[in-house]
Design a protein around this motif. Structure first.
Motif, mmCIF file in Angstrom:
data_model
loop_
_atom_site.group_PDB
_atom_site.id
_atom_site.type_symbol
_atom_site.label_atom_id
_atom_site.label_comp_id
_atom_site.label_asym_id
_atom_site.label_seq_id
_atom_site.Cartn_x
_atom_site.Cartn_y
_atom_site.Cartn_z
ATOM 1 N N HIS A 102 0.823 -1.211 0.000
ATOM 2 C CA HIS A 102 0.000 0.000 0.000
ATOM 3 C C HIS A 102 0.857 1.261 0.000
ATOM 4 O O HIS A 102 0.496 2.267 -0.621
ATOM 5 N N LEU A 103 1.984 1.217 0.665
ATOM 6 C CA LEU A 103 2.896 2.359 0.677
ATOM 7 C C LEU A 103 3.371 2.688 -0.738
ATOM 8 O O LEU A 103 3.440 3.857 -1.126
ATOM 9 N N VAL A 104 3.662 1.668 -1.521
ATOM 10 C CA VAL A 104 4.176 1.872 -2.879
ATOM 11 C C VAL A 104 3.046 2.135 -3.867
ATOM 12 O O VAL A 104 3.165 2.990 -4.745
ATOM 13 N N ALA A 105 1.942 1.404 -3.733
ATOM 14 C CA ALA A 105 0.833 1.494 -4.696
ATOM 15 C C ALA A 105 -0.481 1.727 -3.956
ATOM 16 O O ALA A 105 -1.313 0.828 -3.846
ATOM 17 N N PRO A 106 -0.692 2.926 -3.434
ATOM 18 C CA PRO A 106 -1.833 3.173 -2.534
ATOM 19 C C PRO A 106 -3.199 3.067 -3.193
ATOM 20 O O PRO A 106 -4.202 2.919 -2.481
ATOM 21 N N THR A 107 -3.284 3.153 -4.515
ATOM 22 C CA THR A 107 -4.592 3.029 -5.159
ATOM 23 C C THR A 107 -4.799 1.655 -5.789
ATOM 24 O O THR A 107 -5.817 1.410 -6.445
ATOM 25 N N ALA A 108 -3.854 0.749 -5.611
ATOM 26 C CA ALA A 108 -4.071 -0.645 -6.008
ATOM 27 C C ALA A 108 -4.939 -1.320 -4.956
ATOM 28 O O ALA A 108 -5.065 -0.845 -3.818
ATOM 29 N N GLN A 109 -5.546 -2.430 -5.321
ATOM 30 C CA GLN A 109 -6.345 -3.203 -4.376
ATOM 31 C C GLN A 109 -5.537 -4.398 -3.884
ATOM 32 O O GLN A 109 -4.686 -4.935 -4.598
ATOM 33 N N ILE A 110 -5.800 -4.802 -2.659
ATOM 34 C CA ILE A 110 -5.057 -5.894 -2.029
ATOM 35 C C ILE A 110 -6.033 -7.012 -1.691
ATOM 36 O O ILE A 110 -7.035 -6.790 -1.005
ATOM 37 N N MET A 111 -5.744 -8.206 -2.187
ATOM 38 C CA MET A 111 -6.572 -9.388 -1.932
ATOM 39 C C MET A 111 -5.817 -10.318 -0.971
ATOM 40 O O MET A 111 -4.882 -11.008 -1.379
#
Length: 473
Positions: free
Chosen positions: A273-282
């Motif tokens: 999330h720090l690197v890609a804050p608008t990506a989603q995490i599953m």
């Protein structure tokens, strides 16, 4: 085997630097690497069997098996079975393999998380990191209040995260995290989480790490209303994670009731999330909080990630032996366009571990903030594609908490997060193209692959390819 580690030098350094008015102690919990090691070679009498769905009944009957379960989609023809109790392993595998209806069979690996090796010396002082955790200031990060020391930490500055987000991308697509689950209510992560699966309980949804704790311990740690600006105490468990708690939580927490790998998934997710804050995490929970898992659940998680739209798979674990079914699962993911990233391991050796050692997986080693290989990190031409910072990485922890973590487990999500940035700039990016872009890194020694991750340079190369011979930005 769990190995003791002398922590006294770390404790003394921290205690000399920490301010008495904050009554700071150190909580150093397992987090150097979530590594998969066979405990006794295999889960007792369990096997992973590949055959046609129409043939499974006959195969089970002929070989005195009990069918435990198919892979989540039976169409794959992959099954977990139990053989006769005490059957000689080599002989039984030979007999089953000779069956014309059987495409493949192998033991279901029984896996655990080891302690860090004896004699491990962290080559970066913990004192300044603990000071940063203990003296928090809050800033807004994509609409969420977070610690400044999380966003502006040295590792993020080194790989140029902020400039990349400013000029190129902030992340897209789904990053599947095969780990211990996540804290579904962690304020920093909550909005980025999408439903995954708990393979340890066979439950859909967002798998919580708190389900592995006793109710009393979970209620103490899960204090999402606690202010991160409150006076804080850090409690010592072991070598590789320093987590900050408010004083009321720390004073009543029985640290012996916190399993050794608890929080690992939440910490890994926090770095992505720090690197890609608008990506989603599953979150895909294949590991329990005590660090145990098995090969079949890891396979289930990989196939689930592919079939539920993930673009990247983060695997902050490793195993010393290769597995034919693991190879097939990785090939399946790769063939469907997923970028697979895995940790290189934490025994400080030139060695080969898996899945990082597979040619279509980005194996990630750890370096410190001076671009020197971490003493605990594995390395080697056949293992390491690249490195990323893996010492004192400040990240999220279950509850409204943060932690500083050491290990290749935490180098890996820097690369997975960068892959999610590449997905945003090129939705149809293939693993091969991603490998080519990520190879634009800061050169280090030849046994550390492409070199140290440079997020800005990788994105620059994707958006603005350089002419041959032109200097790097």
């Amino acid at each position: 085997m769990l190995m003791p580690v002398d922590q006294s030098p770390v404790r003394k350094t921290s205690e000399m630097r920490l301010k008495p008015r904050r009554q700071i102690l150190a909580w150093l919990a397992l987090a150097a690497m979530l590594a998969v090691w066979p405990a006794s070679g295999a889960v007792q009498d369990e096997y992973i069997l590949r055959c046609s769905p129409t043939a499974i009944t006959g195969v089970v009957s002929r070989h005195a098996m009990t069918l435990i379960r198919p892979l989540d989609d039976p169409a794959y023809g992959i099954y977990l079975v139990r053989g006769p109790a005490g059957a000689p392993l080599a002989q039984y595998l030979s007999e089953v393999s000779a069956d014309p209806a059987v495409a493949a069979v192998e033991p279901n690996a029984d896996v655990v998380v080891p302690e860090t090796p004896p004699g491990l010396q962290l080559n970066q002082s913990t004192a300044s990191i603990l000071d940063a955790l203990a003296n928090p200031t809050v800033i807004s990060f994509f609409g969420t209040p977070v610690l400044s020391s999380y966003v502006n930490q040295p590792a993020a500055v080194l790989v140029r995260v902020a400039n990349t987000q400013r000029f190129f991308a902030t992340g897209a697509g789904i990053v599947a995290v095969i780990d211990t689950g996540v804290d579904p209510n962690q304020p920093v992560l909550k909005a980025s989480l999408v439903p995954g699966f708990d393979f340890t309980r066979n439950l859909p949804g967002i798998p919580s790490e708190f389900t592995d704790l006793s109710q009393s311990t979970a209620s103490i740690l899960d204090q999402s209303t606690a202010s991160i600006l409150d006076q804080n105490t850090i409690v010592v468990l072991n070598q590789s994670t320093a987590s900050i708690l408010n004083q009321s939580t720390a004073s009543i927490l029985d640290t012996t009731q916190v399993p050794q790998a608890f929080g690992h998934g939440t910490m890994v997710a926090g770095i992505i999330h720090l690197v890609a804050p608008t990506a989603q995490i599953m979150p895909l929970k294949a590991f329990k909080a005590d660090g145990t898992s098995n090969l079949f659940d890891i396979l289930r998680a990989i196939y689930f990630a592919v079939d539920h739209g993930a673009k990247v798979i983060n695997m902050s674990f490793s195993m010393v032996n290769s597995s034919p079914e693991l190879v097939r699962a990785i090939n399946y993911a790769n063939g469907h366009g997923l970028i697979c990233v895995s940790s290189a391991g934490n025994t400080g050796k030139e060695t080969l571990v898996f899945p990082a050692g597979y040619r279509n997986v980005i194996g990630v080693a750890s370096t410190n903030n001076l671009d020197m290989r971490s003493t605990f990190s594995n390395f080697g031409h056949s293992l390491t594609f690249m490195t990323a910072p893996g010492e004192g990485i400040i990240t999220t922890y279950p509850g409204n908490h943060y932690a500083a973590a050491w290990g290749t487990s935490f180098s890996t999500p820097f690369v997975s997060g960068t892959a999610a940035l590449l997905v945003q700039t090129q939705l149809t990016i293939t693993p091969g193209l991603a490998f080519g872009v990520l190879a634009h890194a800061k050169p280090l020694s030849s046994d550390l692959g492409w070199g140290r991750l440079d997020v800005y340079l990788a994105l620059w190369e994707e958006v603005n390819p350089r002419p041959v011979g032109a200097p790097a930005p």
